[in-house]
Design a protein around this motif. Structure first.
Motif, short mmCIF file in Angstrom:
data_model
loop_
_atom_site.label_atom_id
_atom_site.label_comp_id
_atom_site.label_asym_id
_atom_site.label_seq_id
_atom_site.Cartn_x
_atom_site.Cartn_y
_atom_site.Cartn_z
N ASP A 178 1.72 -7.78 -50.10
CA ASP A 178 3.04 -7.78 -49.44
C ASP A 178 4.16 -7.48 -50.42
O ASP A 178 5.26 -8.05 -50.32
N ASP A 200 4.21 -3.62 -48.96
CA ASP A 200 4.25 -4.26 -47.65
C ASP A 200 4.49 -3.24 -46.53
O ASP A 200 5.22 -2.27 -46.70
N GLU A 236 0.25 -0.56 -47.30
CA GLU A 236 -0.29 -1.30 -46.15
C GLU A 236 0.30 -0.80 -44.84
O GLU A 236 1.41 -0.26 -44.80
MG MG Z 1 1.24 -8.84 -44.89
#
Ligand code: MG
Ligand code: C2E
Ligand code: MG
Ligand code: MG
Length: 271
Positions: A178, A200, A236
């Protein structure tokens, strides 16, 4: 009138508080049963090369296979588990199952990541326990990676760094999860032995939608930071091909997200 309405409201409020307390107790009881029945299990989501989609590793994400409510995501039970002091027990149960399933899933040159909550670093022997668990489950530590968040690093930096250092000596690398949502200071990122940072998904989501200048700037800055510190980067939450291409153009090589695969049971990925 006003007074009785006030009293009425107070009574309702009191009832709902009592109900909340009962719910929490009920869930806590359920969590203990679930632990005994091994209802916590790992789902796996691939981490891939953005150009060819080749799987470089899998992130193990906990799920609760609830007897009546179906498969529950961590957001639905981890907060209660944490308040009840059951988080560590659930994690250890989940890590054990992940290592067992991972032994058959994770191939040569690939890795598996486990999400480690900050609490585990209060145990000065966390590394010893994790390595023992992996070996007992038949999972080679060198294929294991841990994901920690910035809040972990804020805890007791020396103690955390010592644990991460010993894990690295055992070939268990650490990823910062993150990244960008927390303190994100260059100064302390370089204090810890990290191998990888995960950008993140809040910075990935806006990419390519025309409102993304700020996110692009942040992603570019993170990529530059990672490069100067010699860290691998994984983006991500990639859901669209537009996001994938935007990341590639900025020099990001690896990613993860629904575009490439959702979290699924190990059997889904094993060939
Ligand atoms: Mg996360
Ligand atoms: P995380 O480690 O940042 O994991 C990524 C989360 O984003 C996962 O949610 C994943 O399903 C979701 N995700 C992946 N790709 C996409 C995408 O393209 N779009 C969107 N919208 N979401 C995506 P999940 O599985 O619900 O896990 C939530 C969080 O719970 C994790 O965030 C992690 O912090 C925590 N967690 C998961 N498994 C464990 C565990 O075994 N132990 C502990 N302590 N925490 C865990
Ligand atoms: Mg993670
Ligand atoms: Mg993450």
């Amino acid at each position: 009138r006003a007074k009785s309405a006030g009293r009425q409201r107070f009574v309702l409020f009191d009832d709902s508080l009592q109900q909340q307390a009962l719910d929490v107790l009920g869930v806590e009881h359920e969590l203990r049963n679930a632990l005994a029945r091994h209802e916590f299990e790992p789902y796996f989501q691939p981490l891939v090369g953005l150009d060819d989609g080749a799987v470089i590793g899998y992130e193990a994400l906990v799920r609760w296979r609830h007897p009546t409510r179906g498969v529950l995501a961590p957001g639905e039970f981890l907060p209660v588990a944490e308040d009840s002091g059951l988080l560590e027990a659930i994690d250890w149960s989940m890590y054990r199952m992940a290592c067992r399933a991972g032994a058959a899933l994770v191939g040569e040159g690939q890795f598996m990541t486990l999400n480690i909550s900050p609490r585990h670093f209060q145990d000065p022997e966390f590394d010893v326990h994790l390595l023992a668990l992996a070996r007992e489950a038949g999972f080679e530590p060198a294929r294991l990676r841990i994901e920690v968040t910035e809040s972990t690093l804020l805890g007791d930096p020396d103690a955390v760094a010592a644990i991460l250092e010993r894990l690295r000596e055992a070939h268990v690398d650490a990823a910062l999860d993150d990244f960008g949502t927390g303190y994100s200071s260059l100064g302390y990122v370089q204090r810890f032995p990290l191998k990888m940072i995960k950008i993140d998904r809040s910075f990935v989501a806006p990419l390519g939608d025309g409102m993304s200048q700020r996110s692009s700037a942040i992603v570019a800055a993170i990529l530059a930071l990672a490069q100067s510190l010699g860290l691998d980067v994984v983006a991500e939450g990639i859901e669209t091909d537009v996001q994938r291409r935007a990341l590639q153009q900025m020099g990001c090589v690896h990613g993860q997200g629904f575009l490439f695969g959702r979290p699924e049971p190990a059997s889904h990925w094993r060939h």
